[in-house]
Design an enzyme around this catalytic site. Structure first.
Site, mmCIF file in Angstrom:
data_model
loop_
_atom_site.group_PDB
_atom_site.id
_atom_site.type_symbol
_atom_site.label_atom_id
_atom_site.label_comp_id
_atom_site.label_asym_id
_atom_site.label_seq_id
_atom_site.Cartn_x
_atom_site.Cartn_y
_atom_site.Cartn_z
ATOM 1 N N ASN A 53 -11.837 36.216 74.367
ATOM 2 C CA ASN A 53 -11.734 36.665 72.979
ATOM 3 C C ASN A 53 -12.858 36.161 72.091
ATOM 4 O O ASN A 53 -13.240 36.805 71.125
ATOM 5 C CB ASN A 53 -10.380 36.255 72.381
ATOM 6 C CG ASN A 53 -9.976 34.844 72.738
ATOM 7 O OD1 ASN A 53 -9.969 34.461 73.903
ATOM 8 N ND2 ASN A 53 -9.636 34.050 71.740
ATOM 9 N N CYS A 79 -6.707 32.136 65.673
ATOM 10 C CA CYS A 79 -5.593 31.182 65.633
ATOM 11 C C CYS A 79 -6.042 29.793 65.210
ATOM 12 O O CYS A 79 -5.266 29.039 64.666
ATOM 13 C CB CYS A 79 -4.923 31.086 66.993
ATOM 14 S SG CYS A 79 -4.690 32.663 67.754
ATOM 15 N N GLY A 126 0.971 40.087 73.149
ATOM 16 C CA GLY A 126 0.225 39.464 74.243
ATOM 17 C C GLY A 126 0.763 38.091 74.622
ATOM 18 O O GLY A 126 0.863 37.750 75.802
ATOM 19 N N THR A 127 1.124 37.294 73.626
ATOM 20 C CA THR A 127 1.618 35.946 73.898
ATOM 21 C C THR A 127 2.876 36.007 74.759
ATOM 22 O O THR A 127 3.015 35.259 75.734
ATOM 23 C CB THR A 127 1.930 35.221 72.564
ATOM 24 O OG1 THR A 127 0.728 35.191 71.786
ATOM 25 C CG2 THR A 127 2.444 33.820 72.788
HETATM 26 C C1 LIG Z 1 -7.095 36.810 75.064
HETATM 27 C C2 LIG Z 1 -5.860 36.849 74.231
HETATM 28 N N1 LIG Z 1 -4.673 36.620 74.805
HETATM 29 C C3 LIG Z 1 -3.531 36.640 74.111
HETATM 30 C C4 LIG Z 1 -3.534 36.862 72.754
HETATM 31 C C5 LIG Z 1 -2.224 36.843 72.013
HETATM 32 O O1 LIG Z 1 -1.790 38.150 71.743
HETATM 33 P P1 LIG Z 1 -0.727 38.406 70.560
HETATM 34 O O2 LIG Z 1 -1.435 38.113 69.290
HETATM 35 O O3 LIG Z 1 -0.366 39.861 70.693
HETATM 36 O O4 LIG Z 1 0.442 37.542 70.821
HETATM 37 C C6 LIG Z 1 -4.747 37.087 72.097
HETATM 38 C C7 LIG Z 1 -4.785 37.292 70.622
HETATM 39 O O5 LIG Z 1 -5.704 36.865 69.953
HETATM 40 C C8 LIG Z 1 -5.944 37.087 72.861
HETATM 41 O O6 LIG Z 1 -7.130 37.294 72.293
#
Ligand SMILES: Cc1ncc(COP(=O)(O)O)c(C=O)c1O
Length: 387
Positions: A151, A325, A70-71
């Site tokens: 989240n 995080c 996601g990042t």
């Molecule tokens: C809303 C949201 N965006 C992005 C991310 C990041 O995704 P990833 O952990 O796959 O990099 C998260 C992960 O907690 C998330 O909850």
């Protein structure tokens, strides 16, 4: 018996996902860009995964770019689209304070590079106001990025209306759908966005696998420079086994979406109502609706969230305080802070996020144990009365 109620942090891989990944790791090791049999076998596996992801999002497979989570999808969306728009003289970006760090810190980095970044103000509902966006957006705005579901508190944003406002002013719209994909129907056409990010590990797929959907015709500059993989949008040899896992998870999520949502909503509502009733000094954070079906975020007065998290863990119940995080630090939740909540709410909140393996029995166990754990912690920290 351990109860896992932290599915917004990550989900356990579905057994079928794990099996298909293990098989792909052994058997499908070719480079998907190679012309020979081994390469074509890898490409076929990627094509199948791409079709499954596209189907989950009601999108065309050719518009799916695989990423390492996601990042990375958020970074490619924001940096790639904004930099392509820069040539048109637009140097303004809009987001809001309750975004995940993947978006917030990318926006901060853009601000350091001379972009003008506006955070839309939030209220205690945790829902972005369409009118606020209308007042804030200008003809210089290149991109608006607002998450689909949050989240921490689970609130769902009025993405279709927000995207329409962005388009009226010629700006692009990105949504981080990492927390909604697999929990709610996510249809890129109905949402009317230009870019949408997802991550497999939030819907029973592997970590380090995600996708960015890019509407056909949207111009992007490559963020990662290198080979021409993923139609020149994400350089680097594709990680076939984890992307196979993403595809299988997407397929399972699509099949279950209509039944799993209502089931989890009923469990979540029972848990939330019982906690608010049986534990004095508790409040739900954010609006009750619209919200993803699996999440509730509750502040517990006079109990530090970290202590409660540990207390629950000792009783075999895994929850989270704020976002995963930022756990491990005693910083208040940036989401609740952006919503204007007072310190006793931002520092004392815990998130329950339910998922596939949770049952009514799990919920009843939490309801029976939580009041005692909170009482114990409150008694421990009570200032002794001087004689
Ligand atoms: C809303 C949201 N965006 C992005 C991310 C990041 O995704 P990833 O952990 O796959 O990099 C998260 C992960 O907690 C998330 O909850």
């Amino acid at each position: 018996m351990r109860i896992y109620l932290d599915h917004n942090a990550t989900t356990p891989p579905d057994p079928l996902v794990a099996d298909r990944m293990a098989q792909a790791l052994k058997d499908v090791w070719g480079n998907a860009s190679s012309v020979h049999h081994f390469g074509q076998q890898a490409k076929a596996a990627l094509d199948e995964a791409r079709a499954s992801v596209a189907s989950l999002l009601s999108a065309d497979p050719s518009e799916i770019v695989f990423t390492a989570g996601g990042t990375e999808a958020d970074n490619i969306a924001i940096r790639g689209a904004a930099e392509a728009m820069e040539a048109s003289g637009r140097k303004h970006l809009i987001t809001c304070g309750i975004e995940h760090e993947a978006v917030l810190n990318t926006m901060k980095s853009m601000a350091r590079r001379g972009w003008n970044v506006t955070l839309l103000p939030m209220d205690a509902t945790g829902i972005v106001s369409v009118d606020r966006l209308r007042e804030t957006i200008t003809d210089e705005t290149a991109l608006v990025s607002i998450m689909h579901a949050n989240n921490e508190i689970g609130t769902v944003q009025p993405i279709a209306d927000l995207a329409a406002v962005a388009h009226e002013r010629g700006a692009l719209f990105h949504t981080d759908a990492v927390q909604s994909a697999g929990k709610l129907p996510v249809d890129v056409q109905a949402l009317g966005v230009d870019l949408l990010s997802i991550a497999a590990h939030k819907f029973y797929g592997p970590k380090g696998a995600g996708a960015l959907w890019i509407r056909r015709g949207v111009r992007m500059l490559p963020v990662m420079t290198g080979g021409r993989q993923e139609r020149n949008r994400r350089a680097g040899t594709e990680n076939v086994p984890v992307l196979v896992g993403l595809g299988v998870a997407a397929e399972i999520a699509r099949r279950k979406i209509d039944t799993e949502g209502p089931r989890l909503a009923a469990l979540r509502d029972r848990l939330e109502a019982a906690v608010l009733l049986s534990v004095p000094g508790t409040d739900r954070n954010g609006a009750a609706a619209p919200r993803v079906p699996n999440t509730t975020n509750i502040s517990v007065e006079r109990v530090e969230a970290e202590s409660l998290l540990i207390g629950l863990d000792l009783a075999g119940i895994a929850v989270s305080s704020g976002s995963a995080c930022s756990s491990g630090t005693l910083e208040p939740s940036h989401v609740l802070k952006a919503m204007g909540l007072p310190a006793h709410r931002t520092q004392n909140s815990i998130r329950f996020s339910l998922g596939a393996a949770n049952t009514g029995e799990d919920v009843e166990r939490v309801i029976s144990l939580l009041p005692g754990i909170v009482d114990k912690l409150r008694n421990l920290t009570r200032t002794p009365v001087r004689a």
